[in-house]
Enzyme design. Structure first.
Site, PDB file in Angstrom:
ATOM      1  N   ASP A  77      70.450  93.821  98.275  1.00  0.00           N
ATOM      2  CA  ASP A  77      71.804  93.451  97.883  1.00  0.00           C
ATOM      3  C   ASP A  77      72.763  94.532  98.383  1.00  0.00           C
ATOM      4  OD1 ASP A  77      73.711  91.871  96.679  1.00  0.00           O
ATOM      5  OD2 ASP A  77      73.498  92.833  94.728  1.00  0.00           O
ATOM      6  N   HIS A 112      85.994  94.646  95.664  1.00  0.00           N
ATOM      7  CA  HIS A 112      85.027  94.718  94.557  1.00  0.00           C
ATOM      8  C   HIS A 112      84.643  96.168  94.272  1.00  0.00           C
ATOM      9  CE1 HIS A 112      81.599  93.915  91.969  1.00  0.00           C
ATOM     10  NE2 HIS A 112      80.820  94.566  92.802  1.00  0.00           N
ATOM     11  N   GLU A 131      77.718  87.512  89.894  1.00  0.00           N
ATOM     12  CA  GLU A 131      78.331  88.016  91.115  1.00  0.00           C
ATOM     13  C   GLU A 131      78.184  86.921  92.162  1.00  0.00           C
ATOM     14  OE1 GLU A 131      76.623  91.938  91.992  1.00  0.00           O
ATOM     15  OE2 GLU A 131      78.083  92.806  90.599  1.00  0.00           O
ATOM     16  N   GLU A 180      78.006  85.722  95.730  1.00  0.00           N
ATOM     17  CA  GLU A 180      77.648  86.396  96.973  1.00  0.00           C
ATOM     18  C   GLU A 180      77.168  85.384  98.014  1.00  0.00           C
ATOM     19  OE1 GLU A 180      75.041  89.700  96.489  1.00  0.00           O
ATOM     20  OE2 GLU A 180      75.907  90.312  94.551  1.00  0.00           O
ATOM     21  N   ASP A 182      74.114  86.683  91.750  1.00  0.00           N
ATOM     22  CA  ASP A 182      73.399  87.894  91.348  1.00  0.00           C
ATOM     23  C   ASP A 182      73.768  88.216  89.897  1.00  0.00           C
ATOM     24  OD1 ASP A 182      71.910  90.243  91.551  1.00  0.00           O
ATOM     25  OD2 ASP A 182      73.653  91.397  92.188  1.00  0.00           O
ATOM     26  N   ARG A 222      76.076  93.908  82.423  1.00  0.00           N
ATOM     27  CA  ARG A 222      76.921  95.091  82.656  1.00  0.00           C
ATOM     28  C   ARG A 222      76.652  96.224  81.691  1.00  0.00           C
ATOM     29  NH1 ARG A 222      78.123  94.094  87.775  1.00  0.00           N
ATOM     30  NH2 ARG A 222      79.189  92.100  88.015  1.00  0.00           N
ATOM     31  N   GLN A 249      73.442  97.850  82.714  1.00  0.00           N
ATOM     32  CA  GLN A 249      73.682  98.552  83.983  1.00  0.00           C
ATOM     33  C   GLN A 249      74.362  99.902  83.793  1.00  0.00           C
ATOM     34  OE1 GLN A 249      75.695  96.086  86.861  1.00  0.00           O
ATOM     35  NE2 GLN A 249      75.743  97.671  88.433  1.00  0.00           N
ATOM     36  N   LYS A 291      69.770  93.757  86.754  1.00  0.00           N
ATOM     37  CA  LYS A 291      69.791  92.743  87.806  1.00  0.00           C
ATOM     38  C   LYS A 291      68.468  91.999  87.930  1.00  0.00           C
ATOM     39  CE  LYS A 291      73.698  94.343  89.900  1.00  0.00           C
ATOM     40  NZ  LYS A 291      74.823  93.549  90.393  1.00  0.00           N
ATOM     41  N   THR A 305      68.050  86.155  89.854  1.00  0.00           N
ATOM     42  CA  THR A 305      69.018  85.997  90.931  1.00  0.00           C
ATOM     43  C   THR A 305      68.868  84.559  91.416  1.00  0.00           C
ATOM     44  OG1 THR A 305      68.639  88.300  91.575  1.00  0.00           O
ATOM     45  CG2 THR A 305      69.774  86.889  93.178  1.00  0.00           C
ATOM     46  N   GLU A 329      85.419  91.897  86.807  1.00  0.00           N
ATOM     47  CA  GLU A 329      86.683  92.123  87.514  1.00  0.00           C
ATOM     48  C   GLU A 329      87.768  91.171  87.025  1.00  0.00           C
ATOM     49  OE1 GLU A 329      86.014  92.974  92.009  1.00  0.00           O
ATOM     50  OE2 GLU A 329      84.263  91.887  91.270  1.00  0.00           O
TER      51      GLU A 329
END
Lengths: 376, 376
Positions: free
Chosen positions: B99, B106, B167, B169, B199, B203, B206, B219, B223, B322
């Site tokens: 990844d 971002h 996420e 992607e 993904d 948070r 993380q 993560k 996925t 975000e």
């Protein structure tokens, strides 16, 4: 003897012109299991199908092999092939490769070197076994040459790695998978055995690339493993090291999975370090519990490694960055030479014993980097 | 039409009681390639054997399929199966999953949130596409439920993730492998096609675990990818975004691999963001060059993803962290509800178009965490 009836590690071998298949090492010979046990699971080119059978099958097979090699030796003797006649291959088809960071001394040493003004350990370190995913496609068997990687060594600086290093580690091989969404059960119901791991590391690439997402190209060029996987049953166990603070319930030890393994790192045949696995802070059952607590599935062939094994003494450090304090304090070799990091042509061998049981060694020789003009 | 002759993504499907095999989507139907092309490579349960054949075979096969669906339509019509009758599976057997972190917006947003007193971007960010390895064993096909992970949320704090995120992607699927020790050649000689990637990210897990070795359990629980892999040939290309400083030679673009893909994130059917892929700073050819510059081998089935796609506007951000500024600025939904992070039962869908070409969407619904008493 160190490769006797109480050891019996599994590997994958081939004779000239034949396909690789599974065998067990006994003394200086390999027992051809397909022939000796009449079981096609051993005709596979990896241990994976056998490992997937689970703990009862592992135990029964080991007992059967022990019986064949003692009371029935005359029957299976013709299936014992001298090691000198065989080629050894990757023992496992690696699914996911995870690398932990379980040595308090290693993490503290690295912290002191890279963050001299801060606490050596990150705030999370004593609360969980820190880990990350590595590249399973470049896990290779002992003896595979390792080309010095090229890459970015800083802003606008490209070239061959100047700080090529090793990490002496113990790897744990998963046999029995789990469903996604459910944490793993008992350690010995999932983990088949152990292998020595050399997690080759490019320290200059690593220090530039690693923030904020961790090591990537500094590790992904090669990781070497032993050709032999030693079954858990062969390993004497000891209590794990004391932990403070007490870990959360999911990380509490339910059995003794400390391992008293004496490791040695040899540079061109000379012992340069003797890392003691018994000193590791986080035990392998804790690694497995952590790895799967979020519901991450296990697959047969998953490999998770301990991280660098380092003890409290200088001579017990499991990497050159620690042994030479990031190159500022070279080690002296018997030849009178000194060394900071690895040079082209250097051969590094990691070997280990657990009581009377010898583990399969892992060895690799550094090959010269590619011509760097393409990157300059 | 958006699933027309210029699209033709590949996937793996099955009919009730039959084994999965490879097909191509055309309109609302799947062309059974084993039957239509009389080629056993498509009888495999993944695209891997076909992808391994290489660029010339990809091009010839696509041309042949286009011919069959136009001039020979009457011949192959009986091999077109309505989508409603089939089950879709993982299109690829994933080897290694990497990844990246290629969106300037971002990376800057995350830096501002987590390191408010420092430069938002790390010093390395404009010099190389930062990346890390993820868990390939938990890459799952669209539609697979995603259980909310549990884990450590801080020192001594255990429970279900409270900041479950996505996420959005774009993922790139490798067909043609490389030898260890040698960087990859041209992008289009190795990469077969693209898939949308979600993904999923925890948070709170993380932010506690990620130092110093990067994201791990935050993560690795899941996925998700599209069931359809769109061949590179189907994608219109544009110049990449300007880069300052100029990258090192190995990262210089040799061709246009900017992609003008309009992405949408839907929460329970409502569009909550429209990330523009055209804004990405690092292009996919640069990701591949970086990934292999150290000699790391590619395997057929390797998947590398772009990292979160975020544009400069608030409504263009590709993650909830975000969109809601780490939960401090909730988004308002049409129903009058607000949202910071994901709740149990939420369905997130990522869809995208590249000009007239629709990409296969990726969708997943959040399932409740396990009973947490075992970790408490």
């Amino acid at each position: 003897m160190s490769w006797g009836i109480d050891n019996l590690p599994y590997g994958v071998f081939s004779l000239p012109g034949q396909e690789p298949r599974v065998g067990v090492r006994y003394g200086d010979k390999v027992l051809d299991l397909t022939a000796a046990l009449h079981d096609e699971v051993f005709a596979a080119p990896s241990l994976n199908p056998f490992m997937a059978r689970g703990r009862a099958a592992w135990r029964d097979t080991r007992a059967l092999i022990q019986e064949k090699l003692t009371s029935d030796l005359s029957v299976v003797e013709r299936h014992l092939i001298p090691l000198a006649q065989v080629e050894l291959h990757m023992p496992v088809e690696v699914a996911d490769y995870v690398d932990f960071y379980c040595s308090l001394e290693h993490a503290s040493n690295v912290g002191r070197m890279f963050r001299p003004d801060a606490e050596p350990l990150m705030p999370n370190w004593r609360h969980l076994p820190v880990g990350y995913h590595g590249r399973s496609g470049t896990v290779v068997v002992s003896g595979t040459p390792v080309r010095r990687p090229q890459g970015q060594l800083g802003a606008g600086v490209f070239g061959p790695c100047r700080k090529l290093d090793v990490e002496a580690e113990l790897g744990f091989v998963v046999g029995v998978p789990t469903e996604m969404g459910t944490p793993a059960g008992e350690f010995e119901d999932h983990v088949f055995g152990v292998t020595l791991v050399n997690d080759w590391s490019a320290r200059d690439i690593q220090s530039w690339e690693y923030r904020p997402l961790g090591p990537f190209l500094a590790k992904s060029f090669a990781t070497s493993v032993s050709p032999w996987v030693t079954p858990l049953e062969a390993l004497p166990r000891i209590p794990g090291r004391a932990q403070d603070p007490e870990p959360l319930p999911y990380l509490r030890r339910k059995a003794d999975w400390g391992l008293d393994i004496a490791v040695e790192i040899l540079l061109n045949g000379e012992v340069v370090a003797r890392p003691p696995y018994a000193e590791m802070y986080w035990t392998p059952d804790q690694m497995l519990a952590h790895l799967t607590v979020n519901g991450a599935a296990l697959r047969t062939g998953d490999l998770f490694a301990s991280g660098t094994i380092s003890g409290p003494e200088r001579g017990q450090r499991g990497s050159f960055i620690e042994l030479t304090w990031n190159g500022t304090d070279p080690i002296k070799l018997g030849s009178g030479e000194t060394r900071t990091f690895l040079e082209d042509g250097d051969t590094v061998t990691i070997r280990a014993t657990a009581g009377d049981v010898t583990l399969g060694e892992v060895s690799g020789t550094v090959a010269q980097a590619l011509d760097v003009t393409q990157g300059a």
